[in-house]
Motif scaffolding. Structure first.
Motif, PDB file in Angstrom:
ATOM      1  N   MET A   1      30.428  48.854  27.701  1.00  0.00           N
ATOM      2  CA  MET A   1      31.859  48.496  27.787  1.00  0.00           C
ATOM      3  C   MET A   1      32.134  47.200  28.387  1.00  0.00           C
ATOM      4  SD  MET A   1      34.936  51.185  28.782  1.00  0.00           S
ATOM      5  CE  MET A   1      34.562  50.980  30.610  1.00  0.00           C
ATOM      6  N   PRO A   2      32.881  46.494  27.828  1.00  0.00           N
ATOM      7  CA  PRO A   2      32.891  45.039  28.509  1.00  0.00           C
ATOM      8  C   PRO A   2      33.733  45.361  29.780  1.00  0.00           C
ATOM      9  CG  PRO A   2      34.177  45.268  26.561  1.00  0.00           C
ATOM     10  CD  PRO A   2      33.412  46.502  26.476  1.00  0.00           C
TER      11      PRO A   2
ATOM     12  N   LEU B   1      36.404  52.753  43.676  1.00  0.00           N
ATOM     13  CA  LEU B   1      36.924  52.102  42.267  1.00  0.00           C
ATOM     14  C   LEU B   1      35.715  50.996  42.075  1.00  0.00           C
ATOM     15  CD1 LEU B   1      40.442  51.151  43.223  1.00  0.00           C
ATOM     16  CD2 LEU B   1      39.660  52.582  41.524  1.00  0.00           C
ATOM     17  N   PRO B   2      35.264  51.193  40.797  1.00  0.00           N
ATOM     18  CA  PRO B   2      34.166  50.012  40.469  1.00  0.00           C
ATOM     19  C   PRO B   2      34.726  48.761  40.332  1.00  0.00           C
ATOM     20  CG  PRO B   2      35.180  51.310  38.484  1.00  0.00           C
ATOM     21  CD  PRO B   2      35.838  51.851  39.710  1.00  0.00           C
ATOM     22  N   THR B   3      35.032  48.273  41.345  1.00  0.00           N
ATOM     23  CA  THR B   3      35.551  46.906  41.351  1.00  0.00           C
ATOM     24  C   THR B   3      34.431  45.675  41.328  1.00  0.00           C
ATOM     25  OG1 THR B   3      37.106  47.743  42.988  1.00  0.00           O
ATOM     26  CG2 THR B   3      37.065  45.480  42.729  1.00  0.00           C
ATOM     27  N   ARG B   4      34.497  44.897  40.807  1.00  0.00           N
ATOM     28  CA  ARG B   4      33.757  43.416  40.501  1.00  0.00           C
ATOM     29  C   ARG B   4      33.645  42.716  41.751  1.00  0.00           C
ATOM     30  NH1 ARG B   4      33.115  39.117  35.581  1.00  0.00           N
ATOM     31  NH2 ARG B   4      30.964  39.134  35.931  1.00  0.00           N
ATOM     32  N   LYS B   5      32.514  43.051  42.449  1.00  0.00           N
ATOM     33  CA  LYS B   5      32.632  42.259  43.777  1.00  0.00           C
ATOM     34  C   LYS B   5      31.610  41.097  43.817  1.00  0.00           C
ATOM     35  CE  LYS B   5      34.473  45.286  46.837  1.00  0.00           C
ATOM     36  NZ  LYS B   5      34.154  46.688  46.298  1.00  0.00           N
ATOM     37  N   PRO B   6      32.311  39.979  44.489  1.00  0.00           N
ATOM     38  CA  PRO B   6      31.259  38.744  44.663  1.00  0.00           C
ATOM     39  C   PRO B   6      29.771  39.183  45.311  1.00  0.00           C
ATOM     40  CG  PRO B   6      33.286  38.136  45.385  1.00  0.00           C
ATOM     41  CD  PRO B   6      33.264  39.772  45.348  1.00  0.00           C
TER      42      PRO B   6
ATOM     43  N   ASP C   1      27.404  46.982  37.015  1.00  0.00           N
ATOM     44  CA  ASP C   1      28.335  48.436  36.563  1.00  0.00           C
ATOM     45  C   ASP C   1      29.246  47.866  35.197  1.00  0.00           C
ATOM     46  OD1 ASP C   1      30.089  50.365  36.144  1.00  0.00           O
ATOM     47  OD2 ASP C   1      30.390  50.703  38.250  1.00  0.00           O
ATOM     48  N   PRO C   2      28.732  48.702  34.254  1.00  0.00           N
ATOM     49  CA  PRO C   2      29.466  48.398  32.727  1.00  0.00           C
ATOM     50  C   PRO C   2      30.828  48.763  32.897  1.00  0.00           C
ATOM     51  CG  PRO C   2      28.194  50.138  32.637  1.00  0.00           C
ATOM     52  CD  PRO C   2      27.793  49.608  33.990  1.00  0.00           C
ATOM     53  N   ARG C   3      31.272  49.554  33.942  1.00  0.00           N
ATOM     54  CA  ARG C   3      32.873  49.891  33.869  1.00  0.00           C
ATOM     55  C   ARG C   3      33.499  48.827  34.789  1.00  0.00           C
ATOM     56  NH1 ARG C   3      33.432  55.184  36.505  1.00  0.00           N
ATOM     57  NH2 ARG C   3      32.113  54.330  37.993  1.00  0.00           N
ATOM     58  N   HIS C   4      32.949  47.939  35.338  1.00  0.00           N
ATOM     59  CA  HIS C   4      33.674  47.143  36.592  1.00  0.00           C
ATOM     60  C   HIS C   4      35.057  46.807  36.234  1.00  0.00           C
ATOM     61  CE1 HIS C   4      31.274  43.346  35.414  1.00  0.00           C
ATOM     62  NE2 HIS C   4      32.553  43.800  34.780  1.00  0.00           N
TER      63      HIS C   4
ATOM     64  N   VAL D   1      41.607  53.346  36.116  1.00  0.00           N
ATOM     65  CA  VAL D   1      40.539  53.294  35.633  1.00  0.00           C
ATOM     66  C   VAL D   1      40.006  54.409  34.826  1.00  0.00           C
ATOM     67  CG1 VAL D   1      38.094  53.691  36.576  1.00  0.00           C
ATOM     68  CG2 VAL D   1      39.642  52.292  37.690  1.00  0.00           C
ATOM     69  N   CYS D   2      40.596  55.646  34.927  1.00  0.00           N
ATOM     70  CA  CYS D   2      40.250  56.767  34.020  1.00  0.00           C
ATOM     71  C   CYS D   2      40.749  56.453  32.639  1.00  0.00           C
ATOM     72  CB  CYS D   2      40.908  58.036  34.644  1.00  0.00           C
ATOM     73  SG  CYS D   2      39.912  58.678  35.904  1.00  0.00           S
ATOM     74  N   GLU D   3      42.238  55.951  32.855  1.00  0.00           N
ATOM     75  CA  GLU D   3      42.706  55.609  31.358  1.00  0.00           C
ATOM     76  C   GLU D   3      41.898  54.627  30.686  1.00  0.00           C
ATOM     77  OE1 GLU D   3      45.419  56.759  29.855  1.00  0.00           O
ATOM     78  OE2 GLU D   3      45.376  58.292  31.206  1.00  0.00           O
ATOM     79  N   LEU D   4      41.600  53.432  31.516  1.00  0.00           N
ATOM     80  CA  LEU D   4      40.520  52.473  30.744  1.00  0.00           C
ATOM     81  C   LEU D   4      39.132  53.107  30.263  1.00  0.00           C
ATOM     82  CD1 LEU D   4      41.361  49.604  33.107  1.00  0.00           C
ATOM     83  CD2 LEU D   4      41.959  49.731  30.962  1.00  0.00           C
TER      84      LEU D   4
END
Ligand code: FMN
Length: 225
Positions: free
Chosen positions: A1-2, A36-41, A52-55, A219-222
Motif C-alpha cells: 500500500m502506498p 501511529l505509523p507516522t513517517r519519521k525522518p 512501514d507500508p502503512r506509514h 488510520v483504520c479508515e485508510l
C-alpha cells in the motif's frame, strides 16, 4: 500500500488568529504518538526511511495561504466528472485548490467556533469542491471558550453532505487562558503561545487522548482502502 497523506487543516484566516497554534498542537500530539505509523525522518539521513507500508505523513494545510475568494465558481462541483474534475473548473484558483486537495487521502479539520458554527473561510473552501473530498476519511478538532462543540456538530453535517467518512471522535479544546495580543492591528501573522494551564487542562480531561484516538480511527479508515 502506498504511503497515506493526511492534511491537518487550519481553518480560520483572520489576523491575528489562534488557529495556527492549535493546529501545531494537534500536529505535535499526533506525530509524537508512538502507536501511529507516522513517517519519521531517519536520525542518520536527511531522507526518510520507508519501512512501514502503512506509514502516514501529516502536513499542515493553512486555508489562509490558499487565497480563495468568496465562492465565485460558475460550475457545480458535483456535476463534474468524478475521476478528474480539476480541468473542468472555470477559475484558476479553483483548479489550484482542487489539485491541492487531491494530494491528500484524509483530513483533520481544526476549526474555531464562530457564532455556534464554523468560520465562513472553511465553509467557502469546502464548497469549492466535491469529488476531491468525497469518500475520504475526515476528523474534526474544534476549539472555543467551551470547546466549540456546536461548530463540530455543524461541520459534521457539512462533511457528511460532501460524502466524507467522518470518524466518531471529535476532541473539543476549551480555551480558557490562551489569549490573542490585544489591539494587534498588524497584517503580519503574530505567533500566539498556548497558556500552559490550557494544555494541562486538555491533558487532564483526556482531550489529548481523544486526539490520538482520532488519529488511530483515521488510520483504520485508510487501512480499509
Ligand atoms: C466572529 C466570532 C464569533 C465567535 N463565536 C464564538 C462562539 O459562538 N462560541 C465560542 O466559544 N467562541 C466564539 N468566538 C471566540 C473564538 O472561539 C475565539 O476568538 C478563537 O480565538 C477564534 O479562533 P481564531 O483566533 O483562529 O479566529 C467567536 C469569535 C469570533 C471572531
Amino acid at each position: 500500500m502506498p504511503p497515506k497523506h493526511i492534511a491537518i487543516v487550519t481553518s480560520s484566516t483572520r489576523t491575528p488568529r489562534l488557529n495556527p497554534t492549535i493546529t501545531q498542537y494537534v500536529y505535535d500530539v499526533l506525530t509524537n504518538d508512538p502507536t501511529l505509523p507516522t513517517r519519521k525522518p531517519s536520525p542518520t539521513s536527511a531522507d526518510t526511511i520507508d519501512t512501514d507500508p502503512r506509514h502516514i505523513t501529516f502536513t499542515i494545510l493553512d486555508l489562509a495561504k490558499q487565497s480563495l475568494p468568496l465562492y465565485d465558481e460558475s460550475v457545480i462541483p458535483a456535476s463534474l466528472p468524478a475521476d478528474n474534475p480539476t480541468p473542468h473548473y472555470t477559475k484558476p484558483h479553483t483548479r489550484a485548490w482542487s489539485a491541492v486537495v487531491r494530494e491528500y487521502d484524509a483530513f483533520i479539520f481544526v476549526t474555531p467556533q464562530y457564532n455556534w458554527s464554523i468560520p465562513a473561510s472553511l465553509k467557502n473552501a469546502l464548497d469549492y469542491l466535491f469529488y476531491e473530498w468525497k469518500g475520504k476519511p475526515a476528523g474534526i478538532v474544534s476549539y472555543g471558550s467551551r470547546g466549540g462543540g456546536k461548530a463540530a456538530d455543524q461541520l459534521r453535517g457539512v462533511l457528511t453532505g460532501l460524502r466524507m467518512r467522518v470518524v466518531g471522535t471529535a476532541p473539543g479544546l476549551a480555551v480558557r487562558f490562551t489569549g490573542l495580543p490585544v489591539g494587534a492591528a498588524s497584517e503580519e501573522e503574530v505567533e500566539v503561545e498556548l497558556d500552559k494551564r490550557d494544555v494541562e487542562g486538555w491533558r487532564e480531561s483526556g482531550v489529548e487522548g481523544m486526539m490520538r484516538n482520532l488519529g488511530m480511527e483515521l488510520v483504520c479508515e485508510l487501512d480499509k482502502e
